[in-house]
Design an enzyme around this catalytic site. Structure first.
Site, mmCIF file in Angstrom:
data_model
loop_
_atom_site.group_PDB
_atom_site.id
_atom_site.type_symbol
_atom_site.label_atom_id
_atom_site.label_comp_id
_atom_site.label_asym_id
_atom_site.label_seq_id
_atom_site.Cartn_x
_atom_site.Cartn_y
_atom_site.Cartn_z
ATOM 1 N N ASN A 1 0.810 -1.221 0.000
ATOM 2 C CA ASN A 1 0.000 0.000 0.000
ATOM 3 C C ASN A 1 0.846 1.276 0.000
ATOM 4 O O ASN A 1 0.305 2.363 0.080
ATOM 5 C CB ASN A 1 -0.938 -0.005 1.214
ATOM 6 N N LYS A 2 2.168 1.142 -0.070
ATOM 7 C CA LYS A 2 3.039 2.310 0.008
ATOM 8 C C LYS A 2 3.306 2.907 -1.377
ATOM 9 O O LYS A 2 2.883 2.361 -2.388
ATOM 10 C CB LYS A 2 4.346 1.938 0.711
#
Ligand SMILES: Cc1ncc(COP(=O)(O)O)c(C=O)c1O
Ligand SMILES: Cc1ncc(COP(=O)(O)O)c(C=O)c1O
EC number: 2.6.1.102
Lengths: 397, 397
Positions: free
Chosen positions: B223-224
């Site tokens: 999710n980064k």
């Protein structure tokens, strides 16, 4: 087979290297190498194209299901590596700070480190020479002398600490005598967690390594029989514990579409999808890897059968081993030649390896409790791993 | 901008959703999605073909060097995830069992978990509303009231424990006021470890996030802003500590061609080569990801500029943020509408997210020491993250 006729050191080293060469051929040979001949690229590509490379992802489930099918474990939980798998399994097995955990002195240091991560104390035990695993009889006698039981809890009379768990390790893929070890554990109220990091593909009396303790763990590091880059798995037949394992390894987050609430100090150690994609493709080839390693064993066994000072380690009775690392055992009176052989082989482009230094002699663990480990000490000086990659046993060699 | 005219809850939710749709278009939208448009396939294939997928491998070095070039940190050590990066950094910074570590209440739970893994106690502190990071002034006043110094060590007068370290976290990619926090840390003899998990690509006064403390850490979770599947890195400018970090994260094994000797309880948490291959390809695209995220910010900012009850969070003065997660801030008197909005948006196929529950209110941490966290509490009720994937800011939207 050991008999009385024996060579001096240099002759022995030269004879061994020549014999290894007969089996593995010329050129530099490492101890172990992964083999990528299956659907690795297709799976990686499918994973990347799906957009899911991280911990949510279909390959993780597919890999876990395939592990379950292969090992017969009811539940497999894929994690970042074998060390974390063991750490998680010990926590879930109820190991608490200041507990003691019985661990073989003859093991890779990760076995003891995982105990330390729990705040617990590794307590080292001796091995036997057939499987190289923990000696159950010796363990029973030792516990009779140092432990007492109180309300089903095993206490160390000398340290006052609870002895909580027993961690049999299946050395180089050869399985310990689990029947005997489970019996001792039951007598003393110990939880059993199997360190099967090296034993994917090994069975004893029909049971896969890691499936008889409350938990077992596997490793898929780059040097193992199959690899996910880095990776490991927790095996268990207990559905409640499997659910807890999934929860603990994903930050102990409570399910909710948007709220971030966690009910425990959790960990972030599930396997990423991209590593599982690689593992899934590798697992499809595991039967071939095992077969090739067993063929390689047979070749080494034949090649060394006429050499009096060494023998090739064979699977224990009742076992079908993965022969992860092929192992040469020097005759007791040749133990002093280990270093000479390692140096000579290294010069000849062969990367052999002795067994690990015993854990009770390693700097961080030299003050931890230990039973006398004479057998492990003698074995350590006599064991030498040979080049073992699955490809060396394949037909294209 | 907040002004006096305001909508009732449902109208507000509907108006917000409509405005988000103007920016991101129709269809289901998740909070964040990785983008693979570069050399990901090529690098993965090269890695697989090399045979090195595990922890020894060239892509790990290439990825680390590229991280050093981009961030300006003298040393980057790639590890399995951001949580372990923080755990290792805290250990190397000298955090010991029973120490206290100052951690923002407004953070993901990994920040506190890493402290717990060291056997230390997280001690929660409040935030300020511009950067959402730790409030340096409030921290100074608080330490003046609870701490005393003794031989350069900071002691908590109430618990008697050493307060060892301060962990500023750069929320959603916006950097804290590091000058002010470093000054407080220096006054009180605290080691600074920056949790820059969310801030790869963010700079303040020319310094990249994570490069001003003794250590900083990054995350490359799925999710980064960029992903390695799972991954993280330790940043430091200290060569000795970098060497120690490499040692500690690879089982603390002493270099030797065949002996397995370890001089400390080490960890197995270096990044596998296959994950680094993905990361290397992703890092090449980071400037584009940041640019697209900044464009997306500008669009949200424009779109919401005429809505009185909300504002879009903007980078603090002196910052060049990666805008990892776009953030809507409800006006103080609309804080009660957060849940309504989240539900409504969910029904409309938009996955919005509130900030995390405060750590000092989470089950495992509710008994840990904490300063009053009024500002963080108010912020938590007003913050909502919007769909933020880099592709949403690209020209093809
Ligand atoms: C006996 C044993 N236990 C544990 C481990 C740890 O596994 P990993 O390297 O995947 O962390 C290994 C392998 O390295 C091992 O050989
Ligand atoms: C603030 C913060 N700290 C630490 C982490 C941990 O990183 P990882 O998920 O890679 O373990 C994250 C991300 O998940 C984070 O947002």
């Amino acid at each position: 087979m050991f008999d009385s006729m024996s060579n001096d050191g240099n002759n022995l080293a030269a004879a061994i290297v020549t014999t290894i060469r007969d089996v593995v051929g010329e050129g530099d040979k490492v101890l172990h190498e992964p083999v990528f001949r299956g659907n690795e690229w297709a799976c990686l590509k499918e994973c990347l194209d799906s957009g899911y490379v991280s911990s949510v992802g279909e390959f993780v489930s597919r890999f876990e299901e395939a592990l379950q099918d292969y090992t017969g474990a009811a539940h497999a939980i894929a994690v970042v590596n074998g060390t974390e798998a063991l750490h998680m399994a010990l926590l879930l097995a109820g190991v608490e700070p200041n507990d003691e955990v019985l661990v073989p002195a003859l093991s890779f240091i990760a076995t003891a480190n995982a105990v330390t991560y729990c705040g617990a104390v590794p307590h080292f035990v001796d091995s036997e020479g057939e499987s190289l695993g923990i000696d159950a009889e010796k363990l029973r006698d030792y516990l009779a002398s140092i432990a007492r039981q109180q309300n089903g809890i095993c206490l160390n009379r000398h340290t006052g600490r609870v002895i909580r768990a027993l961690v049999p390790m299946h050395v180089f893929g050869h399985m310990c005598d689990m029947d005997a070890l489970l019996a001792v554990a039951e007598e003393y109220g110990l939880v059993v967690v199997e360190d099967a990091a090296e034993a994917l593909g090994s069975f004893r009396d029909g049971s896969h390594a890691g499936t008889r303790g409350l938990f077992g763990i596997l490793s898929f590091n780059g040097n193992k029989i199959l690899t996910t880059g880095g990776g490991g798995a927790i095996l268990t037949n207990n559905a409640t514990l499997a659910t807890k394992a999934r929860h603990l390894t994903t930050t102990a987050k409570l399910p909710h579409p948007w709220r971030y609430r966690h009910d425990a100090v959790g960990y972030n150690c599930r396997m990423p999808n991209i590593n599982a994609a690689l593992g899934y493709a590798q697992l499809e080839q595991l039967p071939v890897f095992v077969e090739n390693k067993r063929k390689l064993f047979a070749r080494y066994h034949d090649a060394f059968s006429s050499m009096p000072d060494v023998k090739i380690l064979q699977e224990p009775a009742g076992c079908h081993s993965n022969y992860w690392l092929q192992t040469l055992m020097l005759a007791p009176d040749q133990a002093g030649q280990q270093e000479t052989l390692l140096e000579y082989a290294q010069d000849q482009g062969l990367k052999l390896r002795p067994a690990w230094e015993l854990l009770n002699h390693q700097t961080p663990y030299s003050d931890m409790p230990s039973m006398p480990t004479d057998v492990a000490e003698a074995l350590q000086q006599r064991l030498i791993n040979l080049p073992s990659g699955a490809d060396l046993g394949g037909d294209h060699v």
